[in-house]
Design a protein around this motif. Sequence first.
Motif, PDB file in Angstrom:
ATOM      1  N   VAL A  30       0.877  -1.674  -0.022  1.00  0.00           N
ATOM      2  CA  VAL A  30       0.447   0.101   0.503  1.00  0.00           C
ATOM      3  C   VAL A  30       0.424   1.395  -0.261  1.00  0.00           C
ATOM      4  O   VAL A  30       2.101   1.140   0.450  1.00  0.00           O
ATOM      5  N   LEU A  31       0.612   2.117  -0.651  1.00  0.00           N
ATOM      6  CA  LEU A  31       0.675   3.904   0.119  1.00  0.00           C
ATOM      7  C   LEU A  31      -0.115   4.420   0.593  1.00  0.00           C
ATOM      8  O   LEU A  31      -1.014   4.968   0.423  1.00  0.00           O
ATOM      9  N   ARG A  32       0.634   5.034   1.303  1.00  0.00           N
ATOM     10  CA  ARG A  32       0.000   5.145   2.703  1.00  0.00           C
ATOM     11  C   ARG A  32      -0.344   7.124   1.883  1.00  0.00           C
ATOM     12  O   ARG A  32       0.030   6.898   1.827  1.00  0.00           O
ATOM     13  N   GLU A  33      -1.666   7.690   2.912  1.00  0.00           N
ATOM     14  CA  GLU A  33      -2.006   9.319   2.604  1.00  0.00           C
ATOM     15  C   GLU A  33      -0.602   9.607   2.809  1.00  0.00           C
ATOM     16  O   GLU A  33       0.692   9.610   4.410  1.00  0.00           O
ATOM     17  N   GLY A  34       0.279  10.763   2.232  1.00  0.00           N
ATOM     18  CA  GLY A  34       1.376  11.533   2.510  1.00  0.00           C
ATOM     19  C   GLY A  34       2.816  10.905   2.589  1.00  0.00           C
ATOM     20  O   GLY A  34       3.972  11.504   2.833  1.00  0.00           O
TER      21      GLY A  34
END
Length: 701
Positions: free
Chosen positions: A291-295
């Motif tokens: 996953v690509l976390r927010e920020g």
Amino acid sequence: MPPPIPPDSLFWGTSLLDLKEMFSRTLVSLVTLLFSLSALPGLSLPATKNLQASDPCATIAGQKWVAPADVRACFTSFPVDPVEQANIVTASTRILGFHTSVNYQIRAPQPFTVDVHEDIIGDLQRISATQYQNDLDFHIDVSRSFKRLGDGHAAYVNLCYDGLYVNYIPLPLVHLTDNLGFQHVHIAPEAFKVAQAEFPDQIDFWQNALPGGLKGNLESLNGAQVLLIDWKPPYVAVDENAAISGGYQGFGTRQNSFFSSYSRAAKQWSYVFGQFASQSLPLSDFVTLTVLREGKIVPDTFTIPFRSRISTSAVAWADSPSFRANNCKATNGTNGVDYYASTPNNNDDSTARVQQQPQISPADRRKHLLNVILDVTPPSDVPLPPEIAPALPPLGGSYSVAQFYYLNDTQTGVLALGSFSAESFSDLQQSLLTGLQNLKTAGAKQLIVDVTNNGGGYICIAHWLHRIIAGPKDTTEPQAGLYTEARAQPLAQAITAAIADGADPDGHLMYNPIHWAFANNTLFPAKYDWLEDPVKKVINGRDDLFSQKLGQECQPFAIDPPAEGLFDSKKVAIVGNGRCASSCSLFSIAMNKLEGTKTVVFGGRSTVRQQYCGTVGGQSTDFRTLNSEIKTVKLTGNPLAPPDFLTNSVVGITWRLGFGVWNPEEPEEWQDHPANVPLDLTKDNINNPLAIWNDVIEAVF
Ligand SMILES: *[C@@H]1O[C@H](CO)[C@@H](O)[C@H](O)[C@H]1NC(C)=O
Ligand SMILES: *[C@@H]1O[C@H](CO)[C@@H](O)[C@H](O)[C@H]1NC(C)=O
Ligand SMILES: *[C@@H]1O[C@H](CO)[C@@H](O)[C@H](O)[C@H]1NC(C)=O
């Protein structure tokens, strides 16, 4: 990013399941071997301890949360009982003699030919001759064969396995569209809030299971974009699930079922986890997400375990024999009764446990006809977080699953309708009238009907809502729904013949002619044998028999409908995630195809056609009800009569099939229902009904 490795947990697939089962079976046999060795003279092992450890159902007894592998060890520890195997196949096959759609579903008409091509009778024959490693494998084969029908009415459920535990991870997924119009899978922004509220006793387990910097940081995954699920693009997992999830013909609808959503339940706004984050069988142990976390600019990859939570309706056990006796055998709610010999206890009704509607009063259940889908996962009782639940006060008239809101644009009224059933039929009928009248009085000129996750319910409530919105006209009076036909196989014919001969003097039976009407909408005379002269059809090359075309049975309504329509039907929008079935389909199809109402489906893949409803049917019923009809007319000795189930099983069927609106010669079931307006879900409106309604206003009116 680590290189792709062969997935260690194949989602919903069978191959890895087989491996795992082999593994757990090996363990079980090792333990059994040890145990049997201990019984040999001269060998002394601590026998009591091993005895307990060797019973995989004792291992999980009395625990609320367990590892899915431990549940599977219990479920797979039972060999198939050949008597039960034959009983399940025979009872299911014979009850399908009443299911209208068996021959259609061998190869559904376009546009569903690719989606629905299941010869269920042929598959049950195959299953009867198949040897299975264990009872769970057998169950999965029967269950998935029914699911391939893509028909939410036609389901096989064994309450010994289905939903006895629900397999969860605290990461429900959503399908969002970004500013540039690209679509991605994300972890729901509200995931942590929902999980914390719903799993207070388990959240720490998951917090601690996360690796490295993510440990204790479950909340930081909220809203993250999902790049890979088990090292594959997320849509692979979405489509693998859609291939076996069943319930709806439309592929897009089955894709949407993977994601979380909301529903208006009887007591609250509910959160629906979706089929990624909640599963009705303990088949997945772990999932690995990238996953690509927010920020962040660097993706995270982590593996998180599923946990199985026991159902509140499971009956406690101590060991394998008591597990089986308490949860896997037929109960008082499984089979039917002769209505003249004993009264069925409707509080026991096993079918009611899997119908996708609120609990309804036993009196109404007997009195009013239903068209409602079954699902192995019970309706959600998880509250929608207050941050995203509608904050507006509901208007007077709101009752149970029907809530009315007047939006601040001073033009738009909303009817949020989570089901066509509520505890009281007449209260729901009155609520719909009062609520819509109150919206009109408040100033609403246009109407949104939100039917997200509406699995149907009372047929006559669907007709009623159509009639009161659209007003009196030739599309609403006397028939506000679909003309229908029932199947007329020899056993059904024998039932109506027996009733014509006086077998049901008090009019208890569904097959009694007093409930039905000719195609000209005049009621059948009592004693009329309405299946005596069946209509012959050839469907997919097979001979079939149906009743004459049946007219409507809902009108006159018990409440007088208003003399004029309450809204201009063209200023009505029916909105949802496509999961609108059964009586919800009857209402939506009538409004869309007869009255020009717009339909909106949110959240779907932009490349996939979105159906605004599915599983139309006409009337649904189940094994227990039909078994009662047969017992009441004393036809249990008929060679076509299904035997009583020995197991804790439920089978649902479509009992009447509606004819089409645009093609009245063919069933509506497999006619096209494309949404007029596909609506994107975004970070701003996801799982937020009020924000979605505001977007609908812009997109439709
Ligand atoms: C089932 O029905 C029988 C006969 O009516 C009754 O004696 C028994 O207690 C019932 N069992 C349960 C579990 O309710
Ligand atoms: C109406 O409600 C929406 C959503 O709650 C809000 O964004 C908007 O500002 C409100 N408009 C007015 C005129 O109050
Ligand atoms: C309706 O149809 C039935 C069967 O064809 C016929 O017997 C009956 O007279 C008709 N009723 C009316 C009111 O037309």
